[in-house]
Design a protein around this motif. Structure first.
Motif, PDB file in Angstrom:
ATOM      1  N   PHE A 164     -43.201  51.325  71.001  1.00 56.26           N
ATOM      2  CA  PHE A 164     -42.494  50.890  72.209  1.00 56.26           C
ATOM      3  C   PHE A 164     -42.094  52.018  73.155  1.00 56.26           C
ATOM      4  O   PHE A 164     -41.622  51.734  74.257  1.00 56.26           O
ATOM      5  N   ALA A 165     -42.282  53.273  72.767  1.00 60.07           N
ATOM      6  CA  ALA A 165     -41.822  54.364  73.631  1.00 60.07           C
ATOM      7  C   ALA A 165     -42.525  54.357  74.985  1.00 60.07           C
ATOM      8  O   ALA A 165     -41.900  54.631  76.023  1.00 60.07           O
ATOM      9  N   ALA A 166     -43.806  54.017  75.015  1.00 62.80           N
ATOM     10  CA  ALA A 166     -44.542  54.027  76.280  1.00 62.80           C
ATOM     11  C   ALA A 166     -43.992  52.996  77.254  1.00 62.80           C
ATOM     12  O   ALA A 166     -44.124  53.148  78.475  1.00 62.80           O
ATOM     13  N   GLY A 167     -43.345  51.955  76.730  1.00 61.07           N
ATOM     14  CA  GLY A 167     -42.719  50.946  77.576  1.00 61.07           C
ATOM     15  C   GLY A 167     -41.265  51.229  77.876  1.00 61.07           C
ATOM     16  O   GLY A 167     -40.550  50.341  78.368  1.00 61.07           O
ATOM     17  N   ASN A 168     -40.806  52.444  77.541  1.00 61.47           N
ATOM     18  CA  ASN A 168     -39.440  52.877  77.835  1.00 61.47           C
ATOM     19  C   ASN A 168     -38.393  52.085  77.053  1.00 61.47           C
ATOM     20  O   ASN A 168     -37.267  51.896  77.498  1.00 61.47           O
ATOM     21  N   VAL A 169     -38.775  51.628  75.854  1.00 63.09           N
ATOM     22  CA  VAL A 169     -37.811  51.004  74.946  1.00 63.09           C
ATOM     23  C   VAL A 169     -37.621  51.966  73.784  1.00 63.09           C
ATOM     24  O   VAL A 169     -38.577  52.274  73.068  1.00 63.09           O
ATOM     25  N   ARG A 170     -36.401  52.438  73.609  1.00 70.97           N
ATOM     26  CA  ARG A 170     -36.104  53.477  72.631  1.00 70.97           C
ATOM     27  C   ARG A 170     -35.314  52.913  71.448  1.00 70.97           C
ATOM     28  O   ARG A 170     -34.579  51.939  71.598  1.00 70.97           O
ATOM     29  N   MET A 171     -35.471  53.560  70.287  1.00 70.41           N
ATOM     30  CA  MET A 171     -34.662  53.221  69.116  1.00 70.41           C
ATOM     31  C   MET A 171     -34.303  54.494  68.365  1.00 70.41           C
ATOM     32  O   MET A 171     -35.163  55.335  68.092  1.00 70.41           O
ATOM     33  N   ASN A 172     -33.014  54.611  68.035  1.00 70.09           N
ATOM     34  CA  ASN A 172     -32.514  55.717  67.221  1.00 70.09           C
ATOM     35  C   ASN A 172     -31.486  55.195  66.230  1.00 70.09           C
ATOM     36  O   ASN A 172     -30.902  54.128  66.434  1.00 70.09           O
ATOM     37  N   ASN A 173     -31.257  55.972  65.183  1.00 70.46           N
ATOM     38  CA  ASN A 173     -30.249  55.643  64.184  1.00 70.46           C
ATOM     39  C   ASN A 173     -29.127  56.674  64.228  1.00 70.46           C
ATOM     40  O   ASN A 173     -29.387  57.879  64.327  1.00 70.46           O
ATOM     41  N   VAL A 174     -27.894  56.209  64.135  1.00 69.44           N
ATOM     42  CA  VAL A 174     -26.726  57.073  63.972  1.00 69.44           C
ATOM     43  C   VAL A 174     -26.297  57.001  62.511  1.00 69.44           C
ATOM     44  O   VAL A 174     -26.149  55.915  61.958  1.00 69.44           O
ATOM     45  N   LEU A 175     -26.095  58.160  61.893  1.00 68.65           N
ATOM     46  CA  LEU A 175     -25.810  58.236  60.456  1.00 68.65           C
ATOM     47  C   LEU A 175     -24.409  58.811  60.238  1.00 68.65           C
ATOM     48  O   LEU A 175     -24.240  60.027  60.076  1.00 68.65           O
ATOM     49  N   PRO A 176     -23.377  57.973  60.226  1.00 69.68           N
ATOM     50  CA  PRO A 176     -22.020  58.477  59.991  1.00 69.68           C
ATOM     51  C   PRO A 176     -21.811  58.899  58.538  1.00 69.68           C
ATOM     52  O   PRO A 176     -22.384  58.319  57.607  1.00 69.68           O
ATOM     53  N   GLY A 177     -20.949  59.897  58.368  1.00 66.48           N
ATOM     54  CA  GLY A 177     -20.480  60.252  57.036  1.00 66.48           C
ATOM     55  C   GLY A 177     -19.185  59.514  56.733  1.00 66.48           C
ATOM     56  O   GLY A 177     -19.063  58.314  56.971  1.00 66.48           O
ATOM     57  N   TRP A 178     -18.194  60.246  56.216  1.00 65.03           N
ATOM     58  CA  TRP A 178     -16.899  59.629  55.924  1.00 65.03           C
ATOM     59  C   TRP A 178     -16.136  59.424  57.219  1.00 65.03           C
ATOM     60  O   TRP A 178     -15.804  60.366  57.924  1.00 65.03           O
ATOM     61  N   ILE A 179     -15.858  58.166  57.544  1.00 70.23           N
ATOM     62  CA  ILE A 179     -15.237  57.797  58.816  1.00 70.23           C
ATOM     63  C   ILE A 179     -13.888  57.147  58.535  1.00 70.23           C
ATOM     64  O   ILE A 179     -13.686  56.511  57.495  1.00 70.23           O
ATOM     65  N   ASP A 180     -12.969  57.266  59.480  1.00 73.00           N
ATOM     66  CA  ASP A 180     -11.584  56.835  59.241  1.00 73.00           C
ATOM     67  C   ASP A 180     -11.399  55.324  59.118  1.00 73.00           C
ATOM     68  O   ASP A 180     -10.295  54.858  58.841  1.00 73.00           O
ATOM     69  N   SER A 181     -12.464  54.561  59.309  1.00 72.51           N
ATOM     70  CA  SER A 181     -12.368  53.122  59.035  1.00 72.51           C
ATOM     71  C   SER A 181     -12.552  52.830  57.546  1.00 72.51           C
ATOM     72  O   SER A 181     -12.427  51.681  57.111  1.00 72.51           O
ATOM     73  N   LEU A 182     -12.838  53.875  56.759  1.00 69.24           N
ATOM     74  CA  LEU A 182     -12.977  53.756  55.302  1.00 69.24           C
ATOM     75  C   LEU A 182     -11.726  54.303  54.616  1.00 69.24           C
ATOM     76  O   LEU A 182     -11.005  55.128  55.178  1.00 69.24           O
ATOM     77  N   PRO A 183     -11.456  53.878  53.371  1.00 70.36           N
ATOM     78  CA  PRO A 183     -10.331  54.461  52.641  1.00 70.36           C
ATOM     79  C   PRO A 183     -10.529  55.961  52.448  1.00 70.36           C
ATOM     80  O   PRO A 183     -11.636  56.411  52.123  1.00 70.36           O
ATOM     81  N   ALA A 184      -9.475  56.732  52.666  1.00 70.89           N
ATOM     82  CA  ALA A 184      -9.570  58.189  52.588  1.00 70.89           C
ATOM     83  C   ALA A 184      -9.172  58.695  51.205  1.00 70.89           C
ATOM     84  O   ALA A 184      -8.238  58.183  50.590  1.00 70.89           O
ATOM     85  N   THR A 185      -9.901  59.692  50.706  1.00 71.83           N
ATOM     86  CA  THR A 185      -9.504  60.402  49.494  1.00 71.83           C
ATOM     87  C   THR A 185      -9.611  61.899  49.759  1.00 71.83           C
ATOM     88  O   THR A 185     -10.440  62.343  50.556  1.00 71.83           O
ATOM     89  N   GLU A 186      -8.784  62.670  49.087  1.00 68.87           N
ATOM     90  CA  GLU A 186      -8.791  64.116  49.278  1.00 68.87           C
ATOM     91  C   GLU A 186     -10.105  64.725  48.803  1.00 68.87           C
ATOM     92  O   GLU A 186     -10.630  65.673  49.417  1.00 68.87           O
ATOM     93  N   GLU A 187     -10.668  64.189  47.729  1.00 72.44           N
ATOM     94  CA  GLU A 187     -11.940  64.701  47.204  1.00 72.44           C
ATOM     95  C   GLU A 187     -13.053  64.574  48.249  1.00 72.44           C
ATOM     96  O   GLU A 187     -13.829  65.505  48.465  1.00 72.44           O
ATOM     97  N   ARG A 188     -13.125  63.427  48.892  1.00 73.06           N
ATOM     98  CA  ARG A 188     -14.159  63.237  49.913  1.00 73.06           C
ATOM     99  C   ARG A 188     -13.911  64.150  51.106  1.00 73.06           C
ATOM    100  O   ARG A 188     -14.841  64.743  51.660  1.00 73.06           O
ATOM    101  N   ARG A 189     -12.672  64.264  51.515  1.00 78.84           N
ATOM    102  CA  ARG A 189     -12.339  65.131  52.650  1.00 78.84           C
ATOM    103  C   ARG A 189     -12.743  66.573  52.367  1.00 78.84           C
ATOM    104  O   ARG A 189     -13.317  67.256  53.217  1.00 78.84           O
ATOM    105  N   GLU A 190     -12.470  67.047  51.179  1.00 81.13           N
ATOM    106  CA  GLU A 190     -12.781  68.430  50.824  1.00 81.13           C
ATOM    107  C   GLU A 190     -14.290  68.687  50.750  1.00 81.13           C
ATOM    108  O   GLU A 190     -14.733  69.820  50.885  1.00 81.13           O
ATOM    109  N   ALA A 191     -15.081  67.631  50.544  1.00 84.05           N
ATOM    110  CA  ALA A 191     -16.538  67.787  50.482  1.00 84.05           C
ATOM    111  C   ALA A 191     -17.167  67.963  51.864  1.00 84.05           C
ATOM    112  O   ALA A 191     -18.327  68.370  51.965  1.00 84.05           O
ATOM    113  N   VAL A 192     -16.400  67.685  52.915  1.00 80.81           N
ATOM    114  CA  VAL A 192     -16.916  67.788  54.283  1.00 80.81           C
ATOM    115  C   VAL A 192     -16.620  69.187  54.819  1.00 80.81           C
ATOM    116  O   VAL A 192     -15.467  69.634  54.785  1.00 80.81           O
ATOM    117  N   PRO A 193     -17.624  69.927  55.300  1.00 83.47           N
ATOM    118  CA  PRO A 193     -17.355  71.263  55.833  1.00 83.47           C
ATOM    119  C   PRO A 193     -16.269  71.305  56.904  1.00 83.47           C
ATOM    120  O   PRO A 193     -15.517  72.273  56.989  1.00 83.47           O
TER     121      PRO A 193
END
Length: 233
Positions: A164-193
């Protein structure tokens, strides 16, 4: 040109809802699908269209697309969010659960795109963003059905770009990691640079960029938004 039109699925809460609010703030007309009824309420608040239904139902998606076209006559953007699929130790996942995971994490995109991509192609362009996870390429045992299905989604996105790119229709994926809409833990937070959870607003900003003219030359990509968690592995 009149305001652009965006459809957002599985958008009653969390990242999906934040995307709806961001796109409305950016001037889009918004059409929202959610199973809880919250998406319909959110759309009403923002002057848009809401349908209470499931992205696992072609009929519900057809209702939303038809209502969108009846009201605004075009679809410029589609954002595919998802609910939550089965989680279990790898060998304990049943056939039914694997199929459910495929429905939740992969077919949700396929169904919506079948309906919307021809509209976009017919009007001369459009952009699609799928919300996937940071673990699509480096799978985690915490999210087995998601990781497997989203690896397939990455392949599907590349095939879509080829077609579909030639017809100017694009597709991409966004890949979130640990996001604040999820339950937070210190272990997960520390794993993120960056040593913090990301915000749903940061995900919405990335989605908005990928839908914008500033991203007009980007298609077929998987964009990690994870604070460095997977570091391009």
């Amino acid at each position: 040109m009149s305001a652009k039109v965006a459809i957002v699925t599985a958008a009653g809460s969390g990242m999906g809802a934040q995307v709806v609010r961001r796109l409305a703030a950016d001037g889009y007309h918004v059409a929202v699908l959610s199973s809880s009824g919250k998406g319909e309420a959110l759309a009403g608040e923002l002057g848009g269209i809401g349908v209470t239904g499931s992205n696992q139902s072609t009929g519900d998606l057809e209702r939303l697309v038809r209502a969108t076209l009846d009201k605004w006559g075009r679809i410029d953007a589609l954002v595919n969010s998802a609910g939550h699929g089965p989680r279990a130790p790898l060998l304990e996942i049943t056939d039914e659960q694997w199929h459910q995971g495929l429905d939740v994490y992969f077919m949700n995109v396929v169904r919506a795109v079948r309906l919307v991509a021809p509209v976009m192609a017919g009007q001369g362009g459009g952009a699609i963003v799928n919300i996937s996870p940071a673990w699509a390429f480096e799978p985690s045992a915490m999210f087995p059905t998601s990781a497997v299905a989203r690896a397939g989604l990455a392949a599907y996105t590349k095939l879509f770009a080829d077609a579909f790119a030639a017809g100017n229709v694009r597709m991409n994926n966004v890949l979130p990691g640990w996001i604040d809409s999820l339950p937070a833990t210190e272990e997960r937070r520390e794993a993120v640079p960056m040593r913090r959870y990301g915000s749903a607003g940061e995900i919405a900003a990335t989605v908005a960029f990928l839908l914008s003219e500033g991203a007009a030359y980007i298609t077929g990509q998987n964009i990690r938004v994870d604070g460095g968690l997977t570091r391009g592995v």
